[in-house]
Write a protein that holds these residues in place. Sequence first.
Motif, PDB file in Angstrom:
ATOM      1  N   SER A  36       0.865   2.576 -83.926  1.00 43.20           N
ATOM      2  CA  SER A  36       0.360   3.769 -84.595  1.00 43.20           C
ATOM      3  C   SER A  36      -1.158   3.812 -84.508  1.00 43.20           C
ATOM      4  O   SER A  36      -1.820   2.798 -84.755  1.00 43.20           O
ATOM      5  CB  SER A  36       0.790   3.777 -86.069  1.00 43.20           C
ATOM      6  N   THR A  86       2.194   8.848 -95.017  1.00 43.36           N
ATOM      7  CA  THR A  86       3.043   9.044 -93.836  1.00 43.36           C
ATOM      8  C   THR A  86       4.133   7.992 -93.719  1.00 43.36           C
ATOM      9  O   THR A  86       4.966   8.060 -92.807  1.00 43.36           O
ATOM     10  CB  THR A  86       2.188   9.034 -92.561  1.00 43.36           C
ATOM     11  N   THR A 112       3.981   5.046 -92.685  1.00 43.58           N
ATOM     12  CA  THR A 112       3.916   4.374 -91.391  1.00 43.58           C
ATOM     13  C   THR A 112       4.341   2.919 -91.543  1.00 43.58           C
ATOM     14  O   THR A 112       3.740   2.175 -92.327  1.00 43.58           O
ATOM     15  CB  THR A 112       2.486   4.426 -90.822  1.00 43.58           C
TER      16      THR A 112
END
Length: 312
Positions: A30, A218, A220
Motif C-alpha cells: 500500500s 481505510t 489498510t
Amino acid sequence: MIAILIGLTIGIGLPIQTSINSRLRESVGSPFLASLASFTIGTLFLAVVTLILDHTLLFSAGLFTSQPWWIWLGGFFGVIYLTGNILLFPKLGSVQTVIMPVLGQILMGLLIDNFGWFGSKVSALTVTRGLGALLVLLGVICTVALSNYLANHHNNADTKPAASLWLWRLTGVLTGMLSASQTAVNGHLGVVLGSSLKAAFVSFLVGTVALVLIVGVTRTPLHLTIPAGADHNPWWMWIGGMLGALYVLGNVVLVPIVGTGLAVVIVLVGLMTGSLLIDQFGWLGAKRHPITLVQVVGLVIMIAGVALIRLF
C-alpha cells in the motif's frame, strides 16, 4: 565547495528516496503504509536531531489560537507529495516523477511569491522570472513530450499509451504545487517557532498522524511480504524517511551559507543527476529507462529557467 557537495548530495538523495519508498510499497502492499513508514522513521530521526540541537520538542499551545490555521498544513501537503511520488514512480519512471512535480513547484512558487501567500515576502512576477518559467515549461516539453514523440515516431509505435500518461503527469504537477506550498508553510512555521528544525519535525509529525488516520479509516491491512521475483526484502527499503529528513536538514544547513536561490539551483542539479542515474542504470530495483540526448537538453533548459527565476 562544501556547500556545493551538500547541495548535490541531498539533491541526488531525493529521487533515491522515491525509489526506496516505491520498493517499500511493493513489500507492504500500500502506498499509504509505505508513506507511513517513511514519515514515522523521518519523524523519529528529526526528533532526535532536534533534541540534540534545540534541546526541546515543545512549543507554546497559544500558537493554535494566535496563528493562522494553515501553518499546520505542511505535513498534510507532504503526505500528498510523498504518496503521489510513490504512485507516480512506476507509471512515469524516475526522471518524469521528478520533472512534473518540479514544474508544479516552479509555477506555485511564482504564485506564492507574487501574491505573498502563506506569509511569504512579496516578489512581483517580472519579465525575467516569467521567462524563467517559460524555459522550465519548454524543458519539460522537450524532456517528456518530444522524447516520447521521437521514440514513438522512430519505432512507428501507437501514441495512445503515451497520451494516457498525461493524467499521471498532471497529478505530478499538482503534487509539486502542494510541495511548494509546504515549503512556504513550513518556512512561516519556522519563523513562528524560531527553529527550522522544529518546524520540520512538526511537519513530519503532522504527516505521520494524518497517515495513521488514513490507514485506520481505510482499514489498510498491515502486512509485510516478499514481492514475486525477489528472494528477500532489502534493508535499505526502510531508510527512505531518513533520506527525506536529511534533505530537509541539508537545506537548513545550505541556505544560510549560499542563499536560497543558489541552494535551489545546486539541489536541482543534484536531483536531476540522481534521477538520470536511476533511470539509466536501474538502481534500487527500478526499471531501466535509458536517457536520451533530448532529455539531457531538456534538463539543461529547465535548469537555466530555474536559475533565471531564483537568481535574478
